[in-house]
Design a protein around this motif. Structure first.
Motif, short mmCIF file in Angstrom:
data_model
loop_
_atom_site.label_atom_id
_atom_site.label_comp_id
_atom_site.label_asym_id
_atom_site.label_seq_id
_atom_site.Cartn_x
_atom_site.Cartn_y
_atom_site.Cartn_z
N ASP A 169 0.85 -1.18 0.00
CA ASP A 169 0.00 0.00 0.00
C ASP A 169 0.89 1.24 0.00
O ASP A 169 1.99 1.21 0.54
N ASP A 170 0.40 2.31 -0.59
CA ASP A 170 1.19 3.55 -0.62
C ASP A 170 1.03 4.38 0.65
O ASP A 170 1.78 5.35 0.85
N LEU A 171 0.08 4.05 1.51
CA LEU A 171 -0.16 4.83 2.72
C LEU A 171 0.39 4.10 3.96
O LEU A 171 0.03 2.96 4.22
N ALA A 172 1.22 4.81 4.71
CA ALA A 172 1.87 4.20 5.87
C ALA A 172 0.87 3.70 6.90
O ALA A 172 1.08 2.66 7.53
N ASN A 174 -2.05 2.41 6.52
CA ASN A 174 -2.62 1.12 6.12
C ASN A 174 -1.62 -0.01 6.32
O ASN A 174 -1.97 -1.10 6.77
N VAL A 175 -0.37 0.25 5.97
CA VAL A 175 0.67 -0.75 6.15
C VAL A 175 0.85 -1.07 7.63
O VAL A 175 1.04 -2.23 8.02
N ALA A 176 0.76 -0.05 8.48
CA ALA A 176 0.94 -0.24 9.92
C ALA A 176 -0.12 -1.18 10.48
O ALA A 176 0.19 -2.06 11.31
N ARG A 179 0.58 -4.76 9.53
CA ARG A 179 1.66 -5.34 10.34
C ARG A 179 1.19 -5.69 11.74
O ARG A 179 1.64 -6.69 12.31
N ARG A 187 5.42 -0.68 2.30
CA ARG A 187 5.00 0.66 1.87
C ARG A 187 5.48 0.86 0.43
O ARG A 187 6.68 0.79 0.14
N LEU A 189 6.69 2.67 -2.70
CA LEU A 189 7.37 3.90 -3.09
C LEU A 189 7.57 3.94 -4.60
O LEU A 189 7.15 4.87 -5.26
#
Length: 207
Positions: A169-172, A174-176, A179, A187, A189
C-alpha cells in the motif's frame, strides 16, 4: 520456528497500480491551482469522499452537496459524472510486478478503498484485474482501510495465514495496521523498490 514462505501478495489499487488523483480531473475544470486546491480542500474533501468508499451512492452524495453549494454544482457533479478522468492510467511498472508475481504462482489479491460502481468500471477498463484471484473492496464491505476489520475480512475470506501474506500500500497508516495483524507490510514507493523487497522476501520474480 521460521516464517513460512510467502504464499499470497495483496495489492492496493489507487497509488500502486492505478494513478488515481482527483486533481487529474479538476485541473481541466479549474484553471487556477489555488482555487482548485481550495475546492478539493473545502468542498469535495477527502472526508466527504470517504462516505463513497464506505458504500454511499456517489451520484446522490454529489446531488446533496451540490444543493448546499449551488454556485459549484457543475463542479461537484463532475465528481460522479467524470470520475474515470481522475485516473490518468495504470502504473505500468507496478502492473508488471503484479504480472510477475502471478506468473510465479502466488495467490494475487486486491484490497482497496473504492466505490462499488467505480470498481466495476475500472475492472472492465483495466485488463490487469484478470491477474487477481479475488478483490476486497471497501464500498462492498461497508468498512475502509485503515480499519482492521477490512484486513480481517481479507484474511478470513481467502483463508490467508498472515505471516505468509504480503500487503502492499502507498499509505503508511494502512501498512501499519496490516503489520499489527502479523501481515508482511510493504510501503509502496516505486515499482523498482517493491520488486527488490519482494525478491528479498523470497518471492521468485525477475530483478
Amino acid at each position: 520456528m521460521t516464517n513460512p514462505d510467502i504464499k499470497a501478495v495483496v495489492f492496493d489499487l489507487g497509488g500502486v497500480l492505478l494513478d488515481w488523483d482527483p486533481r487529474h480531473l479538476y485541473r481541466k475544470l479549474i484553471a487556477d491551482p489555488a482555487a482548485m486546491a481550495a475546492f478539493l480542500g473545502e468542498i469535495c474533501t477527502p472526508r466527504w469522499h470517504l462516505a463513497h468508499d464506505l458504500g454511499a451512492d456517489t451520484e446522490q452524495s454529489c446531488r446533496e452537496l451540490a444543493a448546499a453549494h449551488p454556485d459549484r454544482a457543475d463542479l461537484i457533479m463532475a465528481w460522479s459524472e467524470r470520475s474515470e478522468e481522475m485516473i490518468a492510467g495504470q502504473l505500468d511498472e507496478a502492473v508488471a510486478v503484479l504480472a510477475d508475481v502471478r506468473s510465479a504462482g502466488l495467490q494475487c489479491l486486491a484490497l482497496s478503498n473504492m466505490e462499488p460502481d467505480k470498481f466495476l468500471l475500472r475492472q472492465a477498463r483495466f485488463p490487469f484485474f484478470g491477474y487477481f484471484d479475488g478483490c476486497v473492496i471497501s464500498g462492498n464491505e461497508g468498512v475502509a482501510k485503515p480499519d482492521r476489520k477490512i484486513f480481517e475480512t481479507l484474511l478470513g475470506r481467502y483463508d490467508l495465514e498472515p505471516a505468509a501474506t504480503v500487503f502492499i500500500d502507498d499509505l503508511a497508516a494502512n501498512v501499519a495496521v496490516a503489520r499489527e495483524l502479523g501481515i508482511v507490510g510493504i510501503r509502496y514507493l516505486t515499482a523498482g523498490t517493491l520488486r527488490g523487497e519482494l525478491r528479498g522476501l523470497g518471492v521468485p520474480i525477475p530483478a
